[in-house]
Design a protein around this motif. Structure first.
Motif, PDB file in Angstrom:
ATOM      1  N   ARG B 193       0.808  -1.152  -0.082  1.00 47.57           N
ATOM      2  CA  ARG B 193      -0.256  -0.301  -0.159  1.00 47.57           C
ATOM      3  C   ARG B 193       1.055   1.382   0.018  1.00 47.57           C
ATOM      4  N   LYS B 194       1.389   1.286   0.546  1.00 49.42           N
ATOM      5  CA  LYS B 194       2.586   2.500   0.871  1.00 49.42           C
ATOM      6  C   LYS B 194       3.815   2.498   0.174  1.00 49.42           C
ATOM      7  N   GLN B 197       2.332   4.836  -3.592  1.00 46.88           N
ATOM      8  CA  GLN B 197       2.583   5.247  -2.990  1.00 46.88           C
ATOM      9  C   GLN B 197       3.937   6.417  -3.951  1.00 46.88           C
ATOM     10  N   GLU B 199       5.973   7.581  -7.184  1.00 51.66           N
ATOM     11  CA  GLU B 199       6.130   7.488  -7.777  1.00 51.66           C
ATOM     12  C   GLU B 199       6.598   6.460  -9.339  1.00 51.66           C
ATOM     13  N   ASP B 224      -7.315   1.323  -2.153  1.00 58.71           N
ATOM     14  CA  ASP B 224      -6.537   1.995  -0.082  1.00 58.71           C
ATOM     15  C   ASP B 224      -5.317   3.106  -0.828  1.00 58.71           C
ATOM     16  N   GLY B 225      -6.306   4.615  -2.062  1.00 56.37           N
ATOM     17  CA  GLY B 225      -5.294   4.962  -2.034  1.00 56.37           C
ATOM     18  C   GLY B 225      -3.981   5.783  -2.690  1.00 56.37           C
ATOM     19  N   ALA B 226      -4.096   4.301  -3.244  1.00 56.05           N
ATOM     20  CA  ALA B 226      -3.666   4.209  -4.740  1.00 56.05           C
ATOM     21  C   ALA B 226      -4.207   5.675  -6.216  1.00 56.05           C
ATOM     22  N   PRO B 227      -3.156   5.611  -5.791  1.00 57.36           N
ATOM     23  CA  PRO B 227      -3.399   7.009  -7.416  1.00 57.36           C
ATOM     24  C   PRO B 227      -4.383   6.480  -8.610  1.00 57.36           C
TER      25      PRO B 227
END
Lengths: 215, 618
Positions: B193-194, B197, B199, B224-227
């Motif tokens: 998940r991290k 983030q 690039e 999960d907040g991924a772009p």
């Protein structure tokens, strides 16, 4: 121009580097070592190097010879081995560099050591086989025909020892006039005695006509 | 692994040297003193993998760090795989001969689609579960990069992380994150998940794909907040980009056995079939001094007597003359031959030819790609027959007598006239040779035409186009063969069966994972090798999974269709691709990046050709 004879060992996994690949390795290694070596003067100059005798894939060696030339007549040979060893891939080790005493064509014999993973069981059979007076081997000629030859008379000398494994020392003709490959004799023997047996061959010396180490 | 066992295995296989390691400049470290072990896998043989430049760059970058030990792994051929199985030896890394199952990372470079089964083959030999979801917390993290990562959806189920674009920086950032996560209580999901983030990092497991009833993609949703869109990474300043001073020098012969110096990335041309021409944008050059220095150090550390300048189109390097003068000043003296692959016809000058041949005469190759001007305009290969003839005249007068020409078959809008045009063009080159009074005497001309099958690729203006069927490929190949009238012309062509499979995977989606796995389990591997490729097994795998391969190859995709790779951002805008596609069908060409910006979107990086002064301005 100065003729230089390099003596080296090829051990460990380097035995799986073929003769052709060894030639390429040597050229690059000599270039990395930054020695003032002579190049041929043809249309495509290449580094001059000649080997005494190709080594079969899978064999290690304690005594290999490669001849090169230095541009400078007065070049010293001190430190040449060190420079080469610093630039060698694993398994190549140079132990002497000197001016040639004899021509490479004086090479007449080679001495080999074969080690069998047999627990010492094959010694007697092998002794009998090698002393039998006739060892016929099928050999492919350059034309691709299969020819049967008797190599028993070519065995100059052999001795056997048995411990955890059987060890054979054998001297055979090698050079321009005649070469007998030890693996042909061993494979012939094993095909009858123990086809699954694993063995390893080391070429221990290259000899001249007097059976002295070729220098 | 016991040494005696290893030697015994090697004594029974073909070309054992490729499994030995121990080459000069390879990295041998103390396994107790490193904290991250990285297995860099090339899913093909040693000879092919070792010829690849990317592996050399990343291998050196990783190993410059004391805490990382990166080792190489290649796909063993059948005889070696059999020995490994019989002796209970799992896939091992060349340097340490340790099993890669216990490594922190297993990384694959995906250079061509037909290596996908080899990825599974290598994971399997290593004893690592194939599917990402079946691997536990302690299993190695499986990562992959390279050009195919721009649409490696068929491998999404097997891979934890894809690296998009150039790996020099992003790989290390992920390794650093991994170390951090290991320190603070390891949780793989949390790590992934991290990582998402960062690039250039694409974690396929946190993107859900929905499909329409007709099989096309309806939506790709990030969790999960991924772009929503993952952007590729590039090296901004090529003069400052890492380049190795040393290459490993193989002890056994490999395919490209020479030093390689990269001179720029990207390509200004925009040939519409060429994926590399788009996904590596923008063009970024190294300066001649940097190239010269790096090249010299490579020659010194490797002992190679040949160096090749690498790029997608060498003659587009703006300061080529200056560079050649610099390099030839020492190449001659040190008996190093300099080769310049990827020369284009149109800006091939006489002086240039002389400079290269003063060292060593290598063959001449040109890539007109299509047989008629009409089709060359469609694919935006902006060269005319007149230019081809002029270059050949120069080359023939310069002493060359053999020419190799590369073409493609099955291009959009291609007709039989275009196919026959290939034979005609080759014929006119033969005639040209004999019409020159000042050609080299006593030499017969030889023209070789190599024809590849066109495979539509993502991120090109032809990503919407259908691929012709195998039957049609065979028909066109036969037509070309009978159109060749001269015996001075040799005709080589690609296998239609492999091109077909490449077409399926190039624009494939996640549902193909089952097919890849099934094909692998039925024995498919080394699919890029004609002697190993087995179409029957592949067709059976498609059938067994209820998937029609024609869905991926034969369809014309609408401009508004959501592509399986549309969440991956290579800074090439969809609008631009659509504009280019329409221009192609109208037979209109697009000027190259140096002449005029075509607004593709690559200027978002703020670097390279996009910010050069245009020739028209100068």
């Amino acid at each position: 121009m100065k003729n230089v004879r390099l003596f080296y060992k090829k051990t460990g996994l380097a035995r799986f580097v073929s003769h052709l690949d060894t030639m390429r390795c040597m050229t690059r290694l000599l270039r990395r070592a930054n020695l003032d070596v002579w190049y041929t003067e043809g249309f495509n100059p290449h580094l001059y190097i000649t080997f005494a005798m190709p080594l079969s894939l899978g064999m290690t060696s304690e005594y290999e010879i490669a001849d090169i030339r230095f541009n400078d007549d007065g070049a010293t040979l001190d430190g040449v081995c060190e420079k080469l060893n610093e630039n060698s891939p694993e398994g190549f080790h140079f132990f002497a560099a000197s001016e040639p005493v004899k021509k490479l064509s004086e090479l007449k014999f080679a001495k080999y050591k074969a080690e069998f993973s047999d627990g010492g069981a094959l010694k007697e059979k092998l002794e009998k086989f090698l002393s039998s007076g006739e060892i016929s081997i099928e050999k492919k000629t350059k034309k691709g025909e299969i020819k049967t030859i008797d190599v028993a008379p070519d065995i100059e000398k052999f001795s056997l020892e048995a411990g955890d494994e059987t060890t054979l020392d054998i001297t055979l003709p090698a050079g321009n006039d005649k070469t007998v490959k030890p693996e042909l004799i061993i494979n012939k023997f094993l095909s009858q005695a123990d086809p699954e047996c694993y063995y390893k061959i080391t070429r221990t010396l290259l000899l001249d006509g007097e059976k002295m180490p070729l220098k | 692994m016991e040494k005696a066992v290893f030697e015994k295995m090697l004594s029974r296989v073909q070309k054992p040297g490729r499994y030995c390691g121990g080459e000069i400049n390879s990295a041998v470290k103390d396994r107790r003193k490193v904290s991250v072990r990285f297995a860099f896998c090339f899913p093909d043989t040693y000879e092919i993998g070792m010829s690849h430049l990317g592996i050399k760059i990343l291998y050196s970058i990783f190993n410059e760090r004391e805490d990382i030990w990166c080792e190489r792994v290649f796909a063993p051929l059948d005889d070696m795989a059999k020995e490994m199985k019989e002796n209970g030896v799992p896939l091992f890394a060349l340097e340490s001969r340790d099993s890669i199952k216990d490594f922190d990372f297993i990384g694959f470079t995906l250079q061509y689609e037909l290596s996908y089964t080899n990825v599974l083959y290598m994971l399997d030999l290593a004893g690592v579960p194939l599917r990402a979801k079946d691997r536990d917390e302690n299993a190695p993290i499986v990562v992959a990069g390279g050009p195919c990562a721009c649409n490696a959806e068929p491998l999404a189920g097997f891979t934890d992380i894809f690296f998009l674009g150039e790996g020099e920086k992003v790989d290390l950032e992920v390794i650093d994150l991994y170390k951090e996560c290991k320190k603070s209580g390891w949780n793989k999901k949390e790590f992934l998940r991290k990582a998402a983030q960062i690039e250039g990092v694409y974690v396929p497991s946190i993107y859900d794909v929905e499909y329409n009833a007709d099989g096309t993609v309806r939506a790709i949703n990030a969790r999960d907040g991924a772009p929503e869109k993952v952007q590729k990474r590039i090296e901004n300043d090529m003069d400052k980009a890492y380049y190795p001073e040393k290459f490993i020098v193989p002890s056994v012969e490999i395919v490209h056995d020479r030093a390689v110096e990269e001179i720029f990335r990207g390509c200004i041309r925009g040939c519409r079939f060429c994926q590399a021409g788009y996904i590596y944008r923008p063009v970024r050059e190294k300066s001649p001094d940097v190239i010269n220095r790096q090249a010299r150090s490579l020659i010194k550390s490797t002992g190679y007597d040949e160096i090749s300048l690498s790029s997608l189109s060498t003659s587009d390097y703006r300061r080529l003359e200056e560079l050649l003068v610099k390099m030839l000043s020492w190449c001659d003296e040190e008996k190093v031959s300099l080769s310049l692959p990827s020369l284009r016809i149109d800006n091939f000058s006489e002086e240039l030819l002389e400079k290269v041949s003063s060292v060593r005469k290598s063959g001449l190759t040109f890539a007109p790609e299509a047989g008629t001007q009409r089709l060359r305009d469609v694919i935006n290969k902006n060269i005319t027959e007149e230019e081809i003839m002029r270059s050949c005249t120069t080359a023939f007068r310069g002493g060359y007598s053999s020419v190799k020409l590369y073409f493609m078959m099955g291009l959009p809008t291609e007709t039989d006239e275009d196919i026959v045009g290939i034979a005609d063009l080759a014929g006119r080159i033969v005639d040209l040779y004999y019409s020159l009074p000042d050609r080299k005497k006593g030499m017969a001309v030889s023209v070789t035409i190599s024809v590849a099958n066109f495979v539509p690729k993502p991120f090109t203006p032809f990503e919407f186009e259908p691929q012709i069927s195998r039957e049609e490929m065979i028909r066109r190949q036969a037509l070309l063969k009978e159109s060749i009238k001269s015996r001075k012309i040799t005709f080589n062509y690609h296998e239609n069966r492999t091109s077909f499979l490449e077409g399926v995977f190039a624009r494939g989606d996640r549902r193909l994972a089952d097919v890849v796995e099934r094909a692998y389990k039925s024995g498919c591997r080394f699919d890029g090798w004609d002697e190993f490729f087995n179409l029957e097994k592949w067709l059976a795998a498609f059938e067994g999974c209820g998937i029609d391969p024609a869905f991926y190859t034969a369809r014309t995709r609408e401009f508004d269709e959501l592509m399986p790779w549309d969440h991956l951002d290579y800074a090439i805008s969809k609008d631009f691709l659509i504009r280019e596609n329409k221009k192609a069908h109208g037979g209109k060409t697009t000027p190259n990046c140096r002449e005029k910006c075509a607004l593709c979107g690559a200027n978002t990086f703020g670097e390279g050709v996009c910010f050069e002064k245009r020739q028209t301005v100068l």
